[in-house]
Design a protein around this motif. Structure first.
Motif, PDB file in Angstrom:
ATOM      1  N   ALA A 178      34.384 -65.216 -74.212  1.00 57.07           N
ATOM      2  CA  ALA A 178      34.570 -66.063 -72.943  1.00 57.07           C
ATOM      3  C   ALA A 178      35.389 -67.344 -73.513  1.00 57.07           C
ATOM      4  N   SER A 180      36.587 -71.342 -72.235  1.00 57.05           N
ATOM      5  CA  SER A 180      36.421 -72.511 -71.344  1.00 57.05           C
ATOM      6  C   SER A 180      37.859 -73.157 -70.941  1.00 57.05           C
ATOM      7  N   THR A 255      43.068 -61.992 -67.658  1.00 60.60           N
ATOM      8  CA  THR A 255      41.902 -62.922 -66.889  1.00 60.60           C
ATOM      9  C   THR A 255      42.392 -64.509 -67.281  1.00 60.60           C
ATOM     10  N   VAL A 257      43.915 -67.944 -66.024  1.00 64.21           N
ATOM     11  CA  VAL A 257      44.546 -68.498 -64.578  1.00 64.21           C
ATOM     12  C   VAL A 257      45.859 -68.705 -64.643  1.00 64.21           C
ATOM     13  N   THR A 302      28.441 -71.270 -66.202  1.00 70.89           N
ATOM     14  CA  THR A 302      29.602 -71.692 -65.507  1.00 70.89           C
ATOM     15  C   THR A 302      30.401 -72.718 -66.412  1.00 70.89           C
ATOM     16  N   THR A 305      35.046 -68.476 -68.814  1.00 67.26           N
ATOM     17  CA  THR A 305      35.684 -67.143 -68.026  1.00 67.26           C
ATOM     18  C   THR A 305      35.794 -65.937 -68.931  1.00 67.26           C
ATOM     19  N   CYS A 307      37.246 -63.186 -71.273  1.00 66.01           N
ATOM     20  CA  CYS A 307      38.584 -62.601 -71.717  1.00 66.01           C
ATOM     21  C   CYS A 307      38.536 -61.796 -72.313  1.00 66.01           C
TER      22      CYS A 307
END
Length: 342
Positions: A178, A180, A255, A257, A302, A305, A307
């Motif tokens: 993941a 950030s 994944t 953005v 939170t 994401t 990935c």
């Protein structure tokens, strides 16, 4: 980044000043930034031979260095941005251990022709970024030399007694990767500035990164098995995590953005959107996002994401390998020893 300091009308240079006067500039900036700061464990602060603080958990320490001409140029960045950038780089390493940064000490070499008004702005930028990180500047050292150099040390700890640092070496096959932040913006900003486009979101983030300092401890509390910050490029830093852990990584770029800032940067520079954005995503450094691995089934906190995933090394792909969308990728990024992209 808006210059946060009120420029003094004084025209004195460093050469015309004294060490005590320059130290007072930094002490005053740190004092202003720490006004209203939550109580700390600081016992002895600025003004003595060394600072003293009490610690009830393990202490986490990291140092960084930024050098004029290598990491920044004064014609590109304000003194406040340079001060903020130095602190951000050191403080981000504390977050990358799952800890909370508490204190900053900063050594710097000033040029003798530097105006004291600019020294004050640099001190203010550093102190305000320390405040944003939840920390205080509590001392340092000053000398002069042929170029501007800042070498901050960040000191941190853990909010909970008994908490342990999240290291590079803890990733295991089956873990979820993941990330950030929005990778690639700093690299795009550097290219834009170099091409003569001085203003914009990406350019501001290159000059003064904005790490999310609380995400490191959030990842630790969520059960992260490994953690690092992305400073030399996603591929290079992910490969380092995998090497330390004896694993490989499968990175899924779908994944990421769809970042309008990067799309606009590619258009401004006349570059192919797909290839430029992919290169910025994978090899651009100094965004200071966090890269973490979490055991399968963990609720990813939170700000992160998913990935990709961690895998077992194979005969074809040894530990440290990164496969991007299923294809092996040559590991490249920023090499500090060589002072260039590899």
């Amino acid at each position: 980044m808006t210059d946060p300091c009120d420029r003094s009308p004084a025209r004195e240079t460093v050469a015309a000043s004294t060490e005590a006067e320059i130290i007072e500039i930094f002490t005053a900036a740190a004092s202003r930034a720490s006004a209203g700061h939550p109580p700390t464990t600081l016992v002895v602060g600025n003004g003595d031979d060394a600072a003293v603080f009490a610690a009830s958990t393990d202490v986490v320490a990291s140092t960084d260095m930024i050098v004029e001409g290598t990491h920044f140029r004064r014609e590109w960045s304000t003194p406040a941005e340079i001060g903020a950038r130095a602190v951000a780089q050191a403080a981000s390493d504390i977050s990358a251990m799952g800890a909370h940064v508490r204190y900053i000490v900063i050594a710097l070499s000033l040029t003798r022709d530097m105006m004291l008004a600019d020294v004050e702005c640099l001190a203010t930028g550093a102190a305000m970024e320390a405040r944003r990180a939840g920390a205080q500047i509590i001392g340092g050292d000053i000398t002069t030399g042929p170029c501007l150099v800042l070498a901050p040390m960040a000191l941190g700890d853990f909010e909970e007694e008994g908490a342990a640092a999240v290291r590079l070496s803890g990733a295991r096959p089956g873990d979820v990767l993941a990330l950030s932040g929005l990778p690639g913006r700093s690299a795009a900003g550097l290219e834009l500035i170099s091409a003569g486009y001085a203003d914009g979101i990406a350019q501001d983030l290159f000059r003064a990164p904005r790490p999310e300092y609380t995400l490191g401890s959030a990842a630790r509390r969520a059960g992260a098995s490994a953690l690092t910050d992305v400073t030399d490029g996603l591929l290079l830093d992910l490969s380092g995590l995998c090497r330390a852990s004896g694993v490989i990584a499968y990175l899924d770029t779908s994944t990421f953005v769809d970042d309008k800032v990067l799309r606009d940067a590619a258009a401004t520079l006349g570059k192919d959107h797909g290839s430029a954005v992919a290169e910025w995503h994978l090899t651009g450094g100094e965004d200071h996002g966090l890269l973490a691995s979490f055991p399968a089934g963990t609720e990813i906190p939170t700000g992160f994401t998913a990935c990709g995933v961690i895998g077992e090394p194979t005969q074809e792909h040894g530990a440290g390998s990164v496969l991007v969308d299923g294809e092996p990728r040559r590991i490249s990024g920023w090499d500090s020893a060589r002072g260039r992209q590899t």
